[in-house]
Design a protein around this motif. Structure first.
Motif, PDB file in Angstrom:
ATOM      1  N   LYS B 366       0.856  -1.176   0.000  1.00 10.06           N
ATOM      2  CA  LYS B 366       0.000   0.000   0.000  1.00 10.06           C
ATOM      3  C   LYS B 366       0.903   1.241   0.000  1.00 10.06           C
ATOM      4  CE  LYS B 366      -4.314  -1.369   0.008  1.00 10.06           C
ATOM      5  NZ  LYS B 366      -5.316  -0.962   0.982  1.00 10.06           N
ATOM      6  N   PRO B 367       0.543   2.252  -0.789  1.00 11.97           N
ATOM      7  CA  PRO B 367       1.393   3.449  -0.874  1.00 11.97           C
ATOM      8  C   PRO B 367       1.595   4.129   0.484  1.00 11.97           C
ATOM      9  CG  PRO B 367      -0.738   3.788  -1.963  1.00 11.97           C
ATOM     10  CD  PRO B 367      -0.619   2.328  -1.692  1.00 11.97           C
ATOM     11  N   GLN B 368       0.541   4.098   1.310  1.00  9.83           N
ATOM     12  CA  GLN B 368       0.666   4.755   2.620  1.00  9.83           C
ATOM     13  C   GLN B 368       1.719   4.063   3.479  1.00  9.83           C
ATOM     14  OE1 GLN B 368      -2.165   3.497   1.285  1.00  9.83           O
ATOM     15  NE2 GLN B 368      -3.973   4.712   1.833  1.00  9.83           N
ATOM     16  N   TRP B 369       1.814   2.761   3.348  1.00 10.88           N
ATOM     17  CA  TRP B 369       2.807   2.018   4.132  1.00 10.88           C
ATOM     18  C   TRP B 369       4.210   2.519   3.785  1.00 10.88           C
ATOM     19  CZ3 TRP B 369       7.063  -0.847   2.769  1.00 10.88           C
ATOM     20  CH2 TRP B 369       7.728  -1.475   3.837  1.00 10.88           C
ATOM     21  N   VAL B 370       4.437   2.723   2.483  1.00  9.60           N
ATOM     22  CA  VAL B 370       5.769   3.139   2.026  1.00  9.60           C
ATOM     23  C   VAL B 370       6.157   4.449   2.695  1.00  9.60           C
ATOM     24  CG1 VAL B 370       7.148   3.783   0.007  1.00  9.60           C
ATOM     25  CG2 VAL B 370       5.415   1.982  -0.195  1.00  9.60           C
ATOM     26  N   ILE B 371       5.219   5.383   2.733  1.00 12.01           N
ATOM     27  CA  ILE B 371       5.519   6.696   3.318  1.00 12.01           C
ATOM     28  C   ILE B 371       5.756   6.569   4.816  1.00 12.01           C
ATOM     29  CG2 ILE B 371       4.476   8.940   3.833  1.00 12.01           C
ATOM     30  CD1 ILE B 371       3.139   8.460   0.893  1.00 12.01           C
ATOM     31  N   LYS B 372       4.894   5.799   5.481  1.00 17.32           N
ATOM     32  CA  LYS B 372       5.085   5.576   6.921  1.00 17.32           C
ATOM     33  C   LYS B 372       6.429   4.928   7.198  1.00 17.32           C
ATOM     34  CE  LYS B 372       2.106   4.353  10.249  1.00 17.32           C
ATOM     35  NZ  LYS B 372       0.960   3.722  10.932  1.00 17.32           N
ATOM     36  N   ASN B 468       1.355   3.260  -9.499  1.00 16.01           N
ATOM     37  CA  ASN B 468       0.063   2.565  -9.579  1.00 16.01           C
ATOM     38  C   ASN B 468      -0.455   2.527 -11.009  1.00 16.01           C
ATOM     39  OD1 ASN B 468      -0.630   5.222  -9.911  1.00 16.01           O
ATOM     40  ND2 ASN B 468      -1.796   5.405  -7.993  1.00 16.01           N
ATOM     41  N   ASN B 469       0.420   2.812 -11.949  1.00 16.05           N
ATOM     42  CA  ASN B 469       0.034   2.807 -13.367  1.00 16.05           C
ATOM     43  C   ASN B 469      -1.206   3.654 -13.646  1.00 16.05           C
ATOM     44  OD1 ASN B 469       1.566   0.033 -13.100  1.00 16.05           O
ATOM     45  ND2 ASN B 469       1.567   0.599 -15.265  1.00 16.05           N
ATOM     46  N   PHE B 470      -1.359   4.692 -12.852  1.00 19.30           N
ATOM     47  CA  PHE B 470      -2.490   5.599 -13.060  1.00 19.30           C
ATOM     48  C   PHE B 470      -2.042   7.029 -12.790  1.00 19.30           C
ATOM     49  CE2 PHE B 470      -5.985   2.363 -12.153  1.00 19.30           C
ATOM     50  CZ  PHE B 470      -6.690   2.609 -13.309  1.00 19.30           C
ATOM     51  N   LEU B 471      -2.715   7.989 -13.380  1.00 13.63           N
ATOM     52  CA  LEU B 471      -2.704   9.343 -12.826  1.00 13.63           C
ATOM     53  C   LEU B 471      -3.700   9.268 -11.671  1.00 13.63           C
ATOM     54  CD1 LEU B 471      -2.781  11.542 -16.053  1.00 13.63           C
ATOM     55  CD2 LEU B 471      -0.845  11.083 -14.559  1.00 13.63           C
ATOM     56  N   GLY B 472      -3.166   8.895 -10.511  1.00 15.33           N
ATOM     57  CA  GLY B 472      -4.008   8.368  -9.445  1.00 15.33           C
ATOM     58  C   GLY B 472      -5.075   9.305  -8.926  1.00 15.33           C
ATOM     59  N   ARG B 510      13.529  -1.634  -8.422  1.00 18.56           N
ATOM     60  CA  ARG B 510      12.092  -1.888  -8.552  1.00 18.56           C
ATOM     61  C   ARG B 510      11.703  -2.832  -7.436  1.00 18.56           C
ATOM     62  NH1 ARG B 510      11.961  -3.518 -13.440  1.00 18.56           N
ATOM     63  NH2 ARG B 510      11.509  -1.460 -14.271  1.00 18.56           N
ATOM     64  N   VAL B 511      10.740  -2.436  -6.607  1.00 19.23           N
ATOM     65  CA  VAL B 511      10.424  -3.269  -5.459  1.00 19.23           C
ATOM     66  C   VAL B 511       8.935  -3.600  -5.414  1.00 19.23           C
ATOM     67  CG1 VAL B 511      12.325  -2.244  -4.165  1.00 19.23           C
ATOM     68  CG2 VAL B 511      10.038  -1.355  -3.835  1.00 19.23           C
ATOM     69  N   HIS B 512       8.661  -4.818  -4.931  1.00 21.83           N
ATOM     70  CA  HIS B 512       7.282  -5.286  -4.811  1.00 21.83           C
ATOM     71  C   HIS B 512       6.894  -5.581  -3.369  1.00 21.83           C
ATOM     72  CE1 HIS B 512       8.341  -6.209  -9.012  1.00 21.83           C
ATOM     73  NE2 HIS B 512       7.062  -6.000  -9.265  1.00 21.83           N
ATOM     74  N   THR B 513       7.898  -5.804  -2.524  1.00 23.25           N
ATOM     75  CA  THR B 513       7.590  -6.228  -1.156  1.00 23.25           C
ATOM     76  C   THR B 513       8.229  -5.282  -0.140  1.00 23.25           C
ATOM     77  OG1 THR B 513       9.592  -7.558  -0.909  1.00 23.25           O
ATOM     78  CG2 THR B 513       7.665  -8.638  -1.916  1.00 23.25           C
ATOM     79  N   LYS B 514       7.800  -5.452   1.108  1.00 19.29           N
ATOM     80  CA  LYS B 514       8.329  -4.620   2.187  1.00 19.29           C
ATOM     81  C   LYS B 514       9.830  -4.837   2.354  1.00 19.29           C
ATOM     82  CE  LYS B 514       4.068  -4.334   4.839  1.00 19.29           C
ATOM     83  NZ  LYS B 514       3.358  -4.648   6.087  1.00 19.29           N
ATOM     84  N   VAL B 535       8.227   1.721  -6.622  1.00 16.94           N
ATOM     85  CA  VAL B 535       7.480   0.828  -5.745  1.00 16.94           C
ATOM     86  C   VAL B 535       6.165   0.481  -6.424  1.00 16.94           C
ATOM     87  CG1 VAL B 535       6.642   0.469  -3.406  1.00 16.94           C
ATOM     88  CG2 VAL B 535       8.458   2.127  -3.821  1.00 16.94           C
ATOM     89  N   ILE B 536       5.987  -0.787  -6.691  1.00 18.48           N
ATOM     90  CA  ILE B 536       4.739  -1.221  -7.317  1.00 18.48           C
ATOM     91  C   ILE B 536       3.690  -1.319  -6.207  1.00 18.48           C
ATOM     92  CG2 ILE B 536       3.623  -2.976  -8.769  1.00 18.48           C
ATOM     93  CD1 ILE B 536       6.150  -1.634 -10.011  1.00 18.48           C
TER      94      ILE B 536
END
Lengths: 158, 567
Positions: B366-372, B468-472, B510-514, B535-536
């Motif tokens: 989750k993107p929020q996890w990355v920031i935290k 997230n492959n989007f303009l989120g 390129r990372v997929h996991t914690k 971060v995917i």
């Protein structure tokens, strides 16, 4: 809630320097304020010019206009007038065939006179409160004015 | 001292104590660059796009508190820089931007690389100058620095025709400025401040509303003292992150469109808003007629035009926030005996009812996890910038900011592409801290050429791309308000971000996991290099809670319960 829009006269004292007028007019267009008329001329024996701007808007908008004007660096003072003497001038061109004495009498009633008579046209001027100039221009419609130019209002606080 | 206009620019920058200039040379500014080549007063950082030069100067200014300086050429050089000027204007960042112009004799002839630069910058700068005589240059430059930094700060643009930079004139920087039409009002009215303190003493549920002006005025530590002496809870705007430390018990959180439920409810319930250096932006207030409906409003701001512009101030105070807060501190005894504990308790209850949080997912990051997580690993040791979009809001929500000037982001203008160049400027001003730019797969491409600048000038910015492959953010609005019609927001086709970083001489991950993320961040920080960490993340995460545009603050869309797909 739609706030009442009212006509206001704002005088602005600015340093007489390059592009100062653009700063003022850009501010009005950029923030969506109205300009009904705008006059500008140097103040004698100084480095300043005086602008008289007739605008309209709600009380809140007028307050913003004066504050935003004041924020411009070359602006010395902004007066939002209440009790003022206000005058405007108009020049009107009539065909020579119209009734000159009628026109002259009308002009005199509005602090004016015929100022030029040429081969084909006569030019008259009036100088009065903007609303009275408006009335005059209604009254002379029947004399087929060919061209009308208004100066915009100038004002001084009483 | 008789010197050329170009030399005057160099000498003036020296006199102003400038140590870093960001820029890009070109025909009309070449005389000045020739003098830059000869001098060793300051460092020049060549960006790879003029927009980036101005953003870098903004980042530099944000981190250092000094005036940022950028230099560009005429025509396209200048027009590229306009976005940066507009950005700095919206966020009140002091800059002096110097542009070259075609020679005076060619102005108005549609000459090569000619554009009416001052005509364009007029509406997006605090002030601007077209220099027509080198004799005026010392005064104009001195005024430019003074105007940029004083009052409500902002960018000042100085346009100098090429022949003026060649003109030889007397240089004297020891002049006394006399700006009779510009006198910022910095001292708050003492009687009004007394009345405010009495109003605070009478209020049952007062609330500090802190804006970016607190940081601009270098008043964060005084505000911390005031908040604690009075025991009144505080909400921060996006621009004020770091005024209070994230773990301050009196900090309710960020308010506004993506603010916390508790902050927005506190604003709706308060009976006295004490706004310090804030401007009641539409992203903060939501529906104006419902904003802080039950409250009287104290508004302290250096800019009179900000007061009562959108919300009527019952207690307007024009002045520098620092001065006013110091005055308030000296009168603090009036509220000494007030007890706001039940008010604080009800605010805390809001926070317990709907805390700012997110749900983890076992499969995807989750993107929020990355920031935290970055906050846990680097915390106070990092300076943070962002681009614009979902990642920007999550950064503001979840990064544990501990100090003012730790955070730089494009708040008012919302400029995608701001983050990376700004992070370079932050790094140049604050080399001892790790410089992190949180960005998205959309934003990063808007100034990714700055990899070259960062690698060349050894400005090791770590860009964390939440992909997230989007303009989120636009996608989120399409999900919520456009019946999931994802018009031009689905970014399935993307560059290889790892190779992209490597192509410029940076490092890519390129990372997929914690585990992968922790390892990549550790590696990038240890190696102290320019990096892209891609971060995917889960594609359809929404920024919550949310006040829909034009809605009332107390009417928030809230995070849906775990288990429901928030697609």
């Amino acid at each position: 809630m739609i706030e009442n829009s009212e006509r206001r006269v704002v005088s602005v004292i600015v340093i007489n320097e390059a592009s100062v007028l653009s700063r003022i007019t850009d501010l009005f267009s950029g923030r969506g304020y109205n300009i009904t008329s705008l006059t500008v001329a140097p103040i004698p024996d100084s480095k300043y010019s005086r602008l008289t701007i007739v605008t309209s808007g709600s009380i809140r908008v007028i307050e913003q206009i004066t504050k935003q004007l004041h924020k411009l660096i070359p602006v010395l003072r902004v007066y939002e007038h209440n009790d003022i003497v206000e005058k405007e001038m108009a020049l009107i061109k009539f065909p020579i065939a119209e009734n000159i004495s009628d026109i002259n009498t009308l002009c005199e009633a509005y602090n004016g006179k015929i100022v030029n008579i040429g081969e084909n046209v006569i030019i008259a001027m009036v100088a009065d409160e903007p609303q009275r100039v408006e009335n005059f221009l209604q009254a002379i419609k029947r004399y087929n004015p060919k061209e009308i130019v208004r100066s915009g209002a100038v004002a001084l606080e009483r | 001292m008789q010197i050329s206009g170009a030399q005057m620019v160099i000498e003036a920058l020296k006199c102003e104590g400038v140590d870093t200039v960001f820029g890009y040379p070109g025909g009309a500014i070449m005389n000045v660059y020739d003098e830059i080549y000869k001098q060793d007063y300051f460092k020049h950082i060549l960006t790879r796009h003029e927009q980036a030069a101005v953003h870098a100067a903004e980042g530099y200014s944000k981190a250092s508190g000094k005036v940022g300086v950028a230099m560009i050429t005429s025509g396209p050089g200048f027009t590229n820089a306009v976005t940066g000027l507009a950005d700095a204007y919206m966020d009140s960042i002091p800059l002096v931007v110097i542009s070259g112009q075609v020679p005076m004799s060619l102005i108005g002839t549609d000459a090569f690389q000619e554009i009416d630069a001052v005509g364009i910058s007029r509406s997006c700068t605090k002030h601007n100058y077209l220099v027509t005589d080198a004799a005026d240059l010392p005064r104009i430059l001195k005024e430019a620095f003074y105007i940029a930094a004083s009052g409500r700060p902002g960018p000042v643009h100085v346009d100098i025709p090429k022949d003026v930079t060649a003109q030889i004139e007397k240089f004297d920087y020891d002049i006394k400025l006399n700006l009779e039409t510009y006198k910022p009002h910095v001292k708050g009215n003492t009687r009004q401040i007394k009345k405010v303190m009495e109003a605070i003493a009478h209020a049952k549920r007062p609330l500090f509303y802190l804006g970016g002006g607190v940081i601009n005025a270098n008043a964060a530590y005084e505000v911390r003292e005031l908040v604690h002496k009075t025991g009144i809870p505080a909400v921060e705007t996006f621009m004020a992150r770091g005024v209070l430390s994230y773990d301050d018990e009196l900090l309710v959180g960020m308010l506004g469109m993506h603010g916390s439920y508790a902050s927005n409810m506190a604003m709706s319930e308060t009976d006295l808003v004490i706004a310090l250096g804030a401007r009641f932006d539409d992203r903060v207030t939501g529906k104006l007629s419902e904003f802080a409906k039950n409250a009287d409003v104290v508004h302290v701001d250096i800019d009179p035009a900000s007061i009562s512009k959108l919300v009527n101030a019952d207690y307007p105070i024009v002045g520098d926030v620092k001065n006013v807060v110091l005055d308030m501190l000296s009168l603090c005894d009036v509220v000494k005996n007030e007890d706001y504990s039940s008010w604080r308790e009800s605010v805390n209850n809001f926070n317990e009812l709907h805390p700012l949080t997110f749900y983890e997912d076992s499969e995807r990051l989750k993107p929020q996890w990355v920031i935290k997580r970055v906050g846990e690993l680097l915390g106070d040791g990092a300076n943070i910038t962002t681009d614009v979009g979902q990642h920007q809001m999550w950064t503001s929500q979840f990064y544990p900011f501990t100090r003012p000037r730790q955070f730089a982001s494009s708040g008012g203008l919302g400029t995608m592409g701001f983050g990376f160049p700004a992070a370079m400027g932050v790094k140049a001003a604050s080399p001892d801290k790790v410089s992190i730019n949180f960005t998205g797969d959309g934003s990063i491409l808007m100034n990714c050429q700055e990899l070259m600048t960062a690698v060349e000038k050894k400005l090791p910015v770590v860009n964390i791309i939440l992909n997230n492959n989007f303009l989120g953010m636009v996608r989120q609005w399409q999900t919520l308000f456009y019946d999931k019609r994802y018009a031009e927001t689905d970014l399935q086709v993307q560059p290889d971000f790892v190779k992209l970083a490597e192509a410029f001489g940076g490092l890519g991950y390129r990372v997929h996991t914690k585990e992968e993320f922790d390892a990549a961040l550790k590696d990038a920080v240890e190696k102290n290099v320019v990096a892209f960490i891609e971060v995917i993340v889960y594609r359809l995460e929404n920024v919550m809670p949310m006040v829909p545009a034009g809605g009332s603050l107390f009417n928030m869309m809230l995070l849906e319960k775990k288990g429901e797909d928030n697609d």
